[in-house]
Design an enzyme around this catalytic site. Structure first.
Site, PDB file in Angstrom:
ATOM      1  N   LYS A  13       0.834  -1.216   0.000  1.00  0.00           N
ATOM      2  CA  LYS A  13       0.000   0.000   0.000  1.00  0.00           C
ATOM      3  C   LYS A  13       0.866   1.263   0.000  1.00  0.00           C
ATOM      4  O   LYS A  13       0.622   2.185  -0.769  1.00  0.00           O
ATOM      5  CB  LYS A  13      -0.913   0.028   1.252  1.00  0.00           C
ATOM      6  CG  LYS A  13      -1.810  -1.190   1.368  1.00  0.00           C
ATOM      7  CD  LYS A  13      -2.709  -1.124   2.591  1.00  0.00           C
ATOM      8  CE  LYS A  13      -1.978  -1.155   3.923  1.00  0.00           C
ATOM      9  NZ  LYS A  13      -1.255  -2.430   4.194  1.00  0.00           N
ATOM     10  N   ARG A  88      -9.566   0.754   8.793  1.00  0.00           N
ATOM     11  CA  ARG A  88      -9.064  -0.577   9.067  1.00  0.00           C
ATOM     12  C   ARG A  88     -10.070  -1.428   9.824  1.00  0.00           C
ATOM     13  O   ARG A  88      -9.791  -2.580  10.131  1.00  0.00           O
ATOM     14  CB  ARG A  88      -7.838  -0.436   9.940  1.00  0.00           C
ATOM     15  CG  ARG A  88      -6.620  -1.115   9.330  1.00  0.00           C
ATOM     16  CD  ARG A  88      -5.494  -0.754  10.222  1.00  0.00           C
ATOM     17  NE  ARG A  88      -4.321  -1.480  10.015  1.00  0.00           N
ATOM     18  CZ  ARG A  88      -3.253  -1.006   9.387  1.00  0.00           C
ATOM     19  NH1 ARG A  88      -3.290   0.148   8.794  1.00  0.00           N
ATOM     20  NH2 ARG A  88      -2.167  -1.709   9.334  1.00  0.00           N
ATOM     21  N   ARG A 127      11.876  -5.671   4.269  1.00  0.00           N
ATOM     22  CA  ARG A 127      11.636  -4.238   4.065  1.00  0.00           C
ATOM     23  C   ARG A 127      12.619  -3.402   4.890  1.00  0.00           C
ATOM     24  O   ARG A 127      12.996  -3.758   5.996  1.00  0.00           O
ATOM     25  CB  ARG A 127      10.216  -3.861   4.490  1.00  0.00           C
ATOM     26  CG  ARG A 127       9.998  -2.336   4.470  1.00  0.00           C
ATOM     27  CD  ARG A 127       8.575  -1.930   4.641  1.00  0.00           C
ATOM     28  NE  ARG A 127       7.978  -2.465   5.832  1.00  0.00           N
ATOM     29  CZ  ARG A 127       6.684  -2.425   6.073  1.00  0.00           C
ATOM     30  NH1 ARG A 127       5.864  -1.892   5.196  1.00  0.00           N
ATOM     31  NH2 ARG A 127       6.209  -2.938   7.185  1.00  0.00           N
ATOM     32  N   ARG A 162      11.406  -1.683  10.886  1.00  0.00           N
ATOM     33  CA  ARG A 162      10.419  -1.164  11.836  1.00  0.00           C
ATOM     34  C   ARG A 162      10.321  -2.033  13.086  1.00  0.00           C
ATOM     35  O   ARG A 162      10.620  -3.212  13.038  1.00  0.00           O
ATOM     36  CB  ARG A 162       9.043  -1.097  11.150  1.00  0.00           C
ATOM     37  CG  ARG A 162       8.907   0.150  10.335  1.00  0.00           C
ATOM     38  CD  ARG A 162       7.664   0.247   9.520  1.00  0.00           C
ATOM     39  NE  ARG A 162       6.486  -0.476   9.959  1.00  0.00           N
ATOM     40  CZ  ARG A 162       5.367  -0.522   9.249  1.00  0.00           C
ATOM     41  NH1 ARG A 162       5.291   0.127   8.096  1.00  0.00           N
ATOM     42  NH2 ARG A 162       4.327  -1.203   9.670  1.00  0.00           N
ATOM     43  N   ARG A 173      -0.112  -9.057  13.332  1.00  0.00           N
ATOM     44  CA  ARG A 173      -0.678  -8.072  12.385  1.00  0.00           C
ATOM     45  C   ARG A 173      -1.505  -8.767  11.311  1.00  0.00           C
ATOM     46  O   ARG A 173      -2.558  -8.281  10.911  1.00  0.00           O
ATOM     47  CB  ARG A 173       0.443  -7.251  11.740  1.00  0.00           C
ATOM     48  CG  ARG A 173       0.947  -6.156  12.665  1.00  0.00           C
ATOM     49  CD  ARG A 173       2.299  -5.661  12.241  1.00  0.00           C
ATOM     50  NE  ARG A 173       2.298  -5.029  10.938  1.00  0.00           N
ATOM     51  CZ  ARG A 173       3.382  -4.869  10.186  1.00  0.00           C
ATOM     52  NH1 ARG A 173       4.551  -5.312  10.614  1.00  0.00           N
ATOM     53  NH2 ARG A 173       3.309  -4.268   9.022  1.00  0.00           N
TER      54      ARG A 173
END
Ligand code: AP5
Length: 217
Positions: A13, A88, A127, A162, A173
């Site tokens: 996203k 969400r 990432r 992160r 998550r």
């Protein structure tokens, strides 16, 4: 453009939103980025959100709605907006609908990024994100690496992993996404607003979204 990007954590996203915002200056609004900045600055919102985010749980709807009402009322959203990571939950989607009505703004559509679970886990563990809060460029050590010394190709700041990228937090998550966010797919389909994208590359997804924007009634 006025669109919502839906998709599991790691679906892409943020990457797609950054590319879309370059097309016509629509603002990229990521609730995750706003919350991470609030934590870094030590604001009241940040202090309330921190523990939820580190566990991979959702921040309570009331906090997110206060933050988003303030954000969507800012004049830069008049050019358009790309919502990344919001809404969400169904209550957030219902509250957003009321807010947009009050602001006299209508959504173009909701773009749902469909990506398989194995691909998502691979992407999240590889990432890297620029640590400069004004940049936050997204990298991937496999598909789009930062500079060889690990710094951002755009601004030269170090890139980091992160804090919610531990295996445990990622699993939480994904489970939270299935339970709380995936029901939004049906919610927006019933409203006739949903478009699904299954492209492999973010550039292809952006082209497909652009086509759908020109075709909208
Ligand atoms: P948030 O920051 O929104 O995280 P997320 O939804 O889990 O999504 P990500 O940012 O992890 O992934 P993404 O889909 O943007 O993928 P990306 O483009 O980076 O939220 C974090 C937390 O904040 C939540 O857990 C919650 O606690 C809280 N929160 C946020 N919003 C909230 C809300 N509305 N309500 C309540 N709580 C909220 O891509 C991932 C990786 O893949 C990158 O390395 C990228 O380079 C790579 N990649 C992307 N696309 C491709 C591709 N096509 N091919 C190859 N690699 C790709």
């Amino acid at each position: 453009m006025r669109i919502i990007l839906l998709g599991a954590p790691g679906a892409g996203k943020g990457t797609v939103a950054k590319l879309l915002s370059q097309i016509d200056g629509s603002v990229h609004i990521s609730t995750g980025d706003i919350l991470r900045a609030a934590i870094k600055e030590g604001t009241e919102l940040g202090m309330k959100a921190k523990a939820y985010m580190e566990r991979g749980d959702l921040v309570p709807d009331e906090l997110v709605m206060l933050m988003m009402e303030d954000r969507l009322r800012r004049p830069d959203t008049d050019k358009g907006f790309i919502l990344d990571g919001f809404p969400r939950t169904i209550p957030q989607a219902e509250a957003l609908e009321g807010l947009l009505k009050r602001l006299g703004k209508e959504l173009d559509f909701v773009a749902n990024l469909e990506v398989e679970r194995e691909v998502i886990i691979d992407r999240l563990t590889t990432r890297r994100t620029c640590s400069n809060p004004d940049c936050q460029e997204i990298y991937n050590v496999k598909s789009n690496p930062p500079l060889p010394d690990g710094t951002c190709r755009k601004c030269g700041s170090p890139t980091v992993q992160r804090e919610d990228e531990t295996e445990e937090a990622i699993a939480n998550r994904l489970a939270t996404y299935q339970a709380k966010t995936a029901p939004l797919i049906d919610y927006y389909a019933r409203k006739g607003l949903l478009k699904n994208y299954r492209s492999v590359s973010s550039a292809e997804t952006v082209e497909a979204v652009k086509r759908d924007l020109t075709l909208r009634p």
